[in-house]
Design an enzyme around this catalytic site. Structure first.
Site, short mmCIF file in Angstrom:
data_model
loop_
_atom_site.label_atom_id
_atom_site.label_comp_id
_atom_site.label_asym_id
_atom_site.label_seq_id
_atom_site.Cartn_x
_atom_site.Cartn_y
_atom_site.Cartn_z
N GLU A 90 0.82 -1.21 0.00
CA GLU A 90 0.00 0.00 0.00
C GLU A 90 0.86 1.27 0.00
OE1 GLU A 90 -3.14 -0.28 2.92
OE2 GLU A 90 -3.98 1.66 2.37
N HIS A 106 6.87 -26.86 1.60
CA HIS A 106 6.15 -27.96 0.95
C HIS A 106 5.12 -27.44 -0.05
CE1 HIS A 106 8.03 -30.87 3.61
NE2 HIS A 106 8.03 -29.85 4.46
N LYS A 145 -12.80 2.89 -1.71
CA LYS A 145 -13.70 3.35 -0.64
C LYS A 145 -14.78 4.25 -1.22
CE LYS A 145 -10.53 3.25 3.35
NZ LYS A 145 -10.05 3.92 4.54
O1 PA5 Z 1 -3.07 2.12 5.77
C1 PA5 Z 1 -4.13 2.64 5.53
O2 PA5 Z 1 -4.29 3.87 5.47
C2 PA5 Z 1 -5.39 1.80 5.30
O3 PA5 Z 1 -5.09 0.45 5.24
C3 PA5 Z 1 -6.37 2.05 6.42
O4 PA5 Z 1 -5.79 1.68 7.64
C4 PA5 Z 1 -7.66 1.26 6.23
O5 PA5 Z 1 -8.23 1.58 4.97
C5 PA5 Z 1 -8.66 1.58 7.33
O6 PA5 Z 1 -8.86 2.95 7.40
P1 PA5 Z 1 -9.42 3.66 8.67
O7 PA5 Z 1 -8.53 3.39 9.81
O8 PA5 Z 1 -9.48 5.10 8.30
O9 PA5 Z 1 -10.79 3.09 8.90
#
Ligand code: PA5
Length: 457
Positions: free
Chosen positions: A289, A318, A432
């Site tokens: 990410e 394995h 989102k």
């Molecule tokens: O790293 C990130 O920004 C995302 O993975 C968020 O943690 C995830 O989308 C959840 O978002 P939030 O904590 O705003 O609900």
């Protein structure tokens, strides 16, 4: 320590790196360090900058966690992605492997811990078949306070609690969110939920060492002070040390940078410790990410990012290892091992059994595991495949804190070397927004129409 012998040039793998090659990156690494330092000052790297203030918050977190532990049988984290994987990874690394199944007295009378991390309706319903909501504390974690999955989980749980607990339902909810933004905050204020803050400059996937992860860990009795102590020591080491062979984040990122340049598009993270299995999920999120980006900082289309793959030693010897030894040479492997397991298991010797299995008798499971790990390294080296190893002296809170910070810092460094922003996630936000649109959120009507039209073609 980091053993990177398997990344270097040798007779089996002449295309491995040389020390001079790694050293040649030093100017770029120094530039990255300077740039990161100014980002640190500007509050973009609060995952590091706020460690000290997080440490100061430990007594408050422990006080709340201890009170919760004496009141509730279960602690459930409602959240997703960066708001779930950290708590899960640290729980698996540092609690008893079968923590939830232990009788209460064997887990220090601490609550069982569940991290939901998804919205599968069957799993969600089934959770309430194994726990009593009136004996449960729910920790709703969302930095944005808007994420559909978490808000949906929250709405369902709030409804159940209101039915089961009546007016006292708010005592069963603790919210971890931003100090000033998002929809969760006004609800928490209005309904009187206990609240912890995710500092504004800490991104979701970098937030484990904030109340996001510290609360769940403290509720289970994990030593969060040591976790932060380890993190701080790694942080100091990385921030204050110059040079690719002295600074562990610089070394790891130099190896990653060269392997990426030489066509290693896949990064396999393979702990040889069951307790670190979900740490591989956490790492995969962090690397993917943060670094999978379309545009560089100047807006040029670059489409960068190494694909992280999670594996587990010895289990995946394995399965996946066949591919790693003989498939395309497009992967770089990181093993994570411990010098010493916290327990040992002897394999009994029985001379009545066939002679071919006698070699196992009198040895230990960890000897077998270490041998298998070494044998895999050897097979990879013979096949000209690159691999490295992060070695922890043992799996404890201090070392896990160190590991988290090392991986966070190397991700930040890699962002610099790739000239991208490692701290945003436009691709995730796109999903989102699409979800808001399709589910009918106000203000997303045009997007809804676009997606529906796309579906029809
Ligand atoms: O790293 C990130 O920004 C995302 O993975 C968020 O943690 C995830 O989308 C959840 O978002 P939030 O904590 O705003 O609900």
């Amino acid at each position: 320590g980091i053993d990177y012998t398997g990344m270097m040039s040798n007779s089996q793998n002449p295309s491995g790196f040389t020390k001079a090659e790694l050293q040649s990156l030093q100017i770029e690494l120094d530039r990255a360090q300077t740039s990161l330092e100014s980002r640190w000052e500007a509050g973009e790297l609060d995952f590091s900058k706020l460690l000290v203030s997080m440490k100061a918050q430990v007594p408050e977190i422990i006080k709340y966690a201890d009170a919760a532990a004496s009141k509730f049988e279960n602690f459930v984290v409602l959240g997703i992605g960066g708001s779930a994987l950290g708590p899960l990874a640290v729980h698996q690394a540092l609690n008893h492997y079968y923590y939830n199944e232990l009788p209460p007295e064997k887990r220090g009378l601490r609550p069982r811990l569940y991290v939901v991390d998804n919205i599968d309706p069957v799993r969600f319903k089934e959770l309430f078949q194994i726990l009593d909501p009136s004996k449960t504390l729910f920790n709703v974690i969302s930095k944005s306070g808007n994420t559909s999955e978490t808000m949906a989980q929250f709405l369902i749980v709030r409804d159940i609690l209101r039915q089961v607990c009546g007016d006292s339902y708010a005592e069963h909810i603790v919210v971890t969110t931003d100090k000033a933004k998002g929809n969760l905050l006004p609800i928490a204020l209005k309904e009187g939920f206990q609240r912890f803050v995710i500092p504004a400059g800490v991104g979701g996937r970098f937030s484990e060492l904030t109340p996001v992860g510290l609360l769940a860990a403290a509720v289970c009795g994990i030593d969060i002070d040591q976790l932060l102590e380890g993190a701080l020591s790694m942080d100091q080491w990385i921030r204050e040390t110059q040079g690719v062979f002295s600074n562990p984040a610089q070394l790891r990122v130099a190896l990653a940078r060269f392997s990426w340049q030489k066509g290693k598009t896949v990064s396999v993270f393979m702990p040889y410790v069951d307790g670190l299995k979900t740490m591989a999920d956490w790492y995969a999120q962090l690397w993917a990410e943060s670094l999978g980006k379309r545009f560089d900082r100047q807006g040029q289309e670059v489409h960068v990012g190494q694909t992280p793959v999670k594996a587990l030693g010895v289990t995946d010897q394995h399965s996946q290892v066949q591919l790693y030894v003989e498939g395309p040479n497009d992967k770089v492997m990181t093993f994570v091992t411990v010098e010493k397991f916290k327990d040992t298991q002897l394999i009994p010797l029985d001379s009545e059994l066939p002679e071919d299995i006698h070699f196992l008798g009198g040895r230990t499971l960890e000897e077998l595991l270490f041998s298998e790990q070494k044998a895999t390294e050897y097979a990879l080296t013979l096949a000209g495949r690159q691999h490295q190893k992060i070695i922890l002296s043992s799996l404890d809170a201090y070392n896990v804190g160190q590991l988290l910070l090392l991986l966070e810092w190397e991700t930040a460094y890699m962002g610099e070397l790739l000239n991208i922003n490692a701290f945003d996630q436009p691709g995730v936000e796109e999903g989102k927004n699409g979800t808001y649109a399709l589910m009918g959120r106000k203000g997303y009507e045009t997007r809804k129409k676009e997606i529906e039209e796309y579906g029809e073609t």
